[in-house]
Motif scaffolding. Structure first.
Motif, PDB file in Angstrom:
ATOM      1  N   GLN A  39     -18.946 -41.509 -30.695  1.00 18.14           N
ATOM      2  CA  GLN A  39     -19.454 -42.291 -31.813  1.00 18.14           C
ATOM      3  C   GLN A  39     -19.341 -41.471 -33.082  1.00 18.14           C
ATOM      4  O   GLN A  39     -19.969 -40.408 -33.202  1.00 18.14           O
ATOM      5  CB  GLN A  39     -20.901 -42.717 -31.575  1.00 18.14           C
ATOM      6  CG  GLN A  39     -21.412 -43.681 -32.635  1.00 18.14           C
ATOM      7  CD  GLN A  39     -22.709 -44.354 -32.237  1.00 18.14           C
ATOM      8  OE1 GLN A  39     -23.440 -43.885 -31.369  1.00 18.14           O
ATOM      9  NE2 GLN A  39     -23.003 -45.488 -32.865  1.00 18.14           N
ATOM     10  N   ALA A  40     -18.525 -41.959 -33.988  1.00 16.47           N
ATOM     11  CA  ALA A  40     -18.355 -41.317 -35.287  1.00 16.47           C
ATOM     12  C   ALA A  40     -19.405 -41.852 -36.257  1.00 16.47           C
ATOM     13  O   ALA A  40     -19.923 -42.964 -36.060  1.00 16.47           O
ATOM     14  CB  ALA A  40     -16.951 -41.585 -35.818  1.00 16.47           C
ATOM     15  N   PRO A  41     -19.720 -41.095 -37.299  1.00 19.21           N
ATOM     16  CA  PRO A  41     -20.728 -41.560 -38.263  1.00 19.21           C
ATOM     17  C   PRO A  41     -20.377 -42.924 -38.848  1.00 19.21           C
ATOM     18  O   PRO A  41     -19.242 -43.148 -39.284  1.00 19.21           O
ATOM     19  CB  PRO A  41     -20.686 -40.475 -39.345  1.00 19.21           C
ATOM     20  CG  PRO A  41     -20.207 -39.269 -38.637  1.00 19.21           C
ATOM     21  CD  PRO A  41     -19.230 -39.758 -37.610  1.00 19.21           C
ATOM     22  N   ARG A  45     -20.100 -47.047 -31.038  1.00 20.43           N
ATOM     23  CA  ARG A  45     -19.682 -46.197 -29.938  1.00 20.43           C
ATOM     24  C   ARG A  45     -18.365 -46.708 -29.350  1.00 20.43           C
ATOM     25  O   ARG A  45     -18.182 -47.918 -29.178  1.00 20.43           O
ATOM     26  CB  ARG A  45     -20.758 -46.189 -28.859  1.00 20.43           C
ATOM     27  CG  ARG A  45     -20.508 -45.225 -27.730  1.00 20.43           C
ATOM     28  CD  ARG A  45     -21.671 -45.244 -26.778  1.00 20.43           C
ATOM     29  NE  ARG A  45     -21.805 -46.550 -26.144  1.00 20.43           N
ATOM     30  CZ  ARG A  45     -22.880 -46.943 -25.471  1.00 20.43           C
ATOM     31  NH1 ARG A  45     -23.918 -46.144 -25.388  1.00 20.43           N
ATOM     32  NH2 ARG A  45     -22.914 -48.133 -24.908  1.00 20.43           N
ATOM     33  N   GLU A  46     -17.483 -45.780 -29.032  1.00 12.78           N
ATOM     34  CA  GLU A  46     -16.143 -46.114 -28.561  1.00 12.78           C
ATOM     35  C   GLU A  46     -15.901 -45.528 -27.185  1.00 12.78           C
ATOM     36  O   GLU A  46     -16.163 -44.342 -26.939  1.00 12.78           O
ATOM     37  CB  GLU A  46     -15.108 -45.546 -29.548  1.00 12.78           C
ATOM     38  CG  GLU A  46     -13.668 -45.698 -29.123  1.00 12.78           C
ATOM     39  CD  GLU A  46     -12.698 -44.921 -30.001  1.00 12.78           C
ATOM     40  OE1 GLU A  46     -11.509 -45.280 -30.037  1.00 12.78           O
ATOM     41  OE2 GLU A  46     -13.129 -43.937 -30.645  1.00 12.78           O
ATOM     42  N   LYS A  87      -7.503 -34.112 -33.916  1.00 14.13           N
ATOM     43  CA  LYS A  87      -7.292 -34.657 -35.257  1.00 14.13           C
ATOM     44  C   LYS A  87      -8.652 -34.877 -35.927  1.00 14.13           C
ATOM     45  O   LYS A  87      -9.657 -35.063 -35.234  1.00 14.13           O
ATOM     46  CB  LYS A  87      -6.559 -35.988 -35.165  1.00 14.13           C
ATOM     47  CG  LYS A  87      -5.263 -35.959 -34.379  1.00 14.13           C
ATOM     48  CD  LYS A  87      -4.685 -37.365 -34.233  1.00 14.13           C
ATOM     49  CE  LYS A  87      -3.418 -37.365 -33.419  1.00 14.13           C
ATOM     50  NZ  LYS A  87      -2.856 -38.730 -33.261  1.00 14.13           N
ATOM     51  N   PRO A  88      -8.698 -34.912 -37.233  1.00  7.62           N
ATOM     52  CA  PRO A  88      -9.975 -35.186 -37.916  1.00  7.62           C
ATOM     53  C   PRO A  88     -10.629 -36.489 -37.447  1.00  7.62           C
ATOM     54  O   PRO A  88     -11.860 -36.567 -37.375  1.00  7.62           O
ATOM     55  CB  PRO A  88      -9.565 -35.256 -39.385  1.00  7.62           C
ATOM     56  CG  PRO A  88      -8.382 -34.346 -39.486  1.00  7.62           C
ATOM     57  CD  PRO A  88      -7.642 -34.551 -38.191  1.00  7.62           C
ATOM     58  N   GLU A  89      -9.834 -37.482 -37.102  1.00  7.71           N
ATOM     59  CA  GLU A  89     -10.399 -38.754 -36.648  1.00  7.71           C
ATOM     60  C   GLU A  89     -11.023 -38.668 -35.252  1.00  7.71           C
ATOM     61  O   GLU A  89     -11.631 -39.631 -34.788  1.00  7.71           O
ATOM     62  CB  GLU A  89      -9.347 -39.864 -36.682  1.00  7.71           C
ATOM     63  CG  GLU A  89      -8.039 -39.526 -35.988  1.00  7.71           C
ATOM     64  CD  GLU A  89      -6.990 -39.022 -36.957  1.00  7.71           C
ATOM     65  OE1 GLU A  89      -7.328 -38.203 -37.845  1.00  7.71           O
ATOM     66  OE2 GLU A  89      -5.812 -39.433 -36.797  1.00  7.71           O
ATOM     67  N   ASP A  90     -10.878 -37.526 -34.574  1.00  9.87           N
ATOM     68  CA  ASP A  90     -11.568 -37.322 -33.303  1.00  9.87           C
ATOM     69  C   ASP A  90     -13.004 -36.835 -33.514  1.00  9.87           C
ATOM     70  O   ASP A  90     -13.759 -36.730 -32.549  1.00  9.87           O
ATOM     71  CB  ASP A  90     -10.821 -36.286 -32.458  1.00  9.87           C
ATOM     72  CG  ASP A  90      -9.454 -36.760 -32.015  1.00  9.87           C
ATOM     73  OD1 ASP A  90      -8.504 -35.953 -32.068  1.00  9.87           O
ATOM     74  OD2 ASP A  90      -9.323 -37.938 -31.613  1.00  9.87           O
TER      75      ASP A  90
END
Length: 122
Positions: A39-41, A45-46, A87-90
């Motif tokens: 779950q990214a800010p 949740r993924e 990657k930053p998106e992780d």
């Protein structure tokens, strides 16, 4: 009951690697499928990956396929997530979960860990 505790999170540069661990307690751990979520800010949740009880089957979402590897050691009541080429998106809080998995993205995970922060800097 199964209790799960994640470890191994941290800060890494783009292209780096991290290995998350999830230690489980309880007699039924070895019979349960395991999953990893993140779950990214500001995001939902993924689902990321799942592995069946015997480690004979795994599944990955497209965004991590070829970069992440899930594994488990039932003798140690543990599941792992090896993350390469980050990657930053992780960047997210990563959670392990235990329960039932029906293949692909169909699951019923009843037990959850507290989460581990993974931050990938650009």
């Amino acid at each position: 009951q199964v209790q799960l505790v994640e470890s191994g999170g941290g800060l890494v540069h783009t292209g780096g690697s991290l290995r998350l661990s999830c230690a489980g307690s309880g007699r039924t751990f070895g019979s349960l499928a395991m999953g990893w979520f993140r779950q990214a800010p500001g995001k939902e949740r993924e689902f990321v990956t799942a592995i069946n009880w015997s480690a004979s089957m795994t599944y990955y979402v497209d965004s991590v396929k070829g970069r992440f590897t899930v594994s488990r050691d039932n003798a140690k009541n543990s599941v792992y997530l090896q993350m390469n080429s980050l990657k930053p998106e992780d960047t997210a809080v990563y959670y392990c979960a235990a329960g039932l998995w029906y293949g692909e993205e169909r699951y019923e995970f009843d037990y959850w860990g507290q989460g581990a922060q993974v931050t990938v800097s650009s």
